[in-house]
Motif scaffolding. Structure first.
Motif, mmCIF file in Angstrom:
data_model
loop_
_atom_site.group_PDB
_atom_site.id
_atom_site.type_symbol
_atom_site.label_atom_id
_atom_site.label_comp_id
_atom_site.label_asym_id
_atom_site.label_seq_id
_atom_site.Cartn_x
_atom_site.Cartn_y
_atom_site.Cartn_z
ATOM 1 N N THR A 167 0.836 -1.207 0.000
ATOM 2 C CA THR A 167 0.000 0.000 0.000
ATOM 3 C C THR A 167 0.868 1.253 0.000
ATOM 4 O OG1 THR A 167 -0.161 -0.158 2.403
ATOM 5 C CG2 THR A 167 -1.977 -1.071 1.132
ATOM 6 N N ALA A 168 1.978 1.220 0.722
ATOM 7 C CA ALA A 168 2.893 2.366 0.729
ATOM 8 C C ALA A 168 3.620 2.477 -0.608
ATOM 9 C CB ALA A 168 3.902 2.231 1.864
ATOM 10 N N ILE A 169 3.982 1.338 -1.198
ATOM 11 C CA ILE A 169 4.682 1.357 -2.493
ATOM 12 C C ILE A 169 3.795 1.991 -3.561
ATOM 13 C CG2 ILE A 169 5.620 -0.115 -4.318
ATOM 14 C CD1 ILE A 169 6.562 -2.038 -2.107
ATOM 15 N N ARG A 170 2.502 1.721 -3.476
ATOM 16 C CA ARG A 170 1.578 2.313 -4.458
ATOM 17 C C ARG A 170 1.565 3.836 -4.376
ATOM 18 N NH1 ARG A 170 -2.292 -2.247 -2.934
ATOM 19 N NH2 ARG A 170 -1.945 -3.747 -4.593
ATOM 20 N N SER A 171 1.853 4.388 -3.214
ATOM 21 C CA SER A 171 1.838 5.848 -3.053
ATOM 22 C C SER A 171 3.080 6.519 -3.630
ATOM 23 C CB SER A 171 1.705 6.210 -1.570
ATOM 24 O OG SER A 171 2.903 5.932 -0.879
ATOM 25 N N PHE A 172 4.054 5.747 -4.087
ATOM 26 C CA PHE A 172 5.290 6.298 -4.621
ATOM 27 C C PHE A 172 5.175 6.748 -6.078
ATOM 28 C CE2 PHE A 172 7.041 4.641 -0.831
ATOM 29 C CZ PHE A 172 8.309 5.146 -0.677
ATOM 30 N N ASN A 173 4.036 6.543 -6.713
ATOM 31 C CA ASN A 173 3.828 6.912 -8.125
ATOM 32 C C ASN A 173 4.901 6.303 -9.026
ATOM 33 O OD1 ASN A 173 1.533 8.420 -7.532
ATOM 34 N ND2 ASN A 173 2.756 10.248 -7.112
#
Length: 173
Positions: free
Chosen positions: A43-49
């Motif tokens: 979920t955090a990796i997805r926020s890295f664009n």
């Protein structure tokens, strides 16, 4: 007139020479960014664009359980990372890690403050009263008193936790 061979030499000289050692250092640094990113939840990796293929590679990595398969997937991720600019990713990782370090420091500060309050440290009590204008002194003293009783009677530390939460809420404003 310039011959083909002379043109090739000029092109080679104009390109920046990079030693094997430097190439290896760059590759290792890119691999490190990939590993640091893999440590985050998906979920955090997805926020890295991230680019779609890189995000997909990380999603697949989450489902892999075998060591050798994970290693190969990380190699693939490293290959993708070599093709893109990793500086924004590296900056975002550092930003998140610095935020976690700051949170941990705040947490430890509040724990020390709570311990000082329980030990009847007048300076700590004055610090809380001066630093947090919203403080309900009566509630604070009650929490301290209840915490001392719980510790003394070796009961579950409910007020101990409530005191920490109260200090955290004061800190957050």
């Amino acid at each position: 007139m310039v011959t083909d061979h002379e043109q090739e030499l000029e092109v080679e000289e104009s390109e920046e020479y990079v030693s094997r050692s430097e190439k290896k250092r760059r590759s290792t640094a890119i691999q490190k960014v990939g590993e640091d990113l893999a440590a985050f939840p998906i979920t955090a990796i997805r926020s890295f664009n991230l680019p779609h293929d890189l995000l997909q590679a990380y999603e697949e990595l989450q489902n892999i359980t075998k060591h050798e398969a994970k290693r190969r997937q990380m190699q693939y991720i490293g290959k993708i990372l070599r093709e893109i600019d990793i500086e924004p990713i590296r900056a975002r990782i550092e930003e998140v890690q610095e935020g976690k370090a700051a949170q941990a420091a705040d947490f430890h500060h509040l724990e020390r403050l709570r311990e000082r309050l329980i030990q009847d440290d007048k300076e700590a009590l004055n610090f809380v009263v001066e630093s947090y204008p919203d403080v309900d002194i009566q509630k604070l003293r009650q929490l301290i008193r209840n915490t001392k009783k719980e510790i003394e009677k070796q009961k579950p530390l409910k007020s101990y936790k409530l005191l920490f939460r109260y200090l955290r809420d004061l800190e957050q404003g």
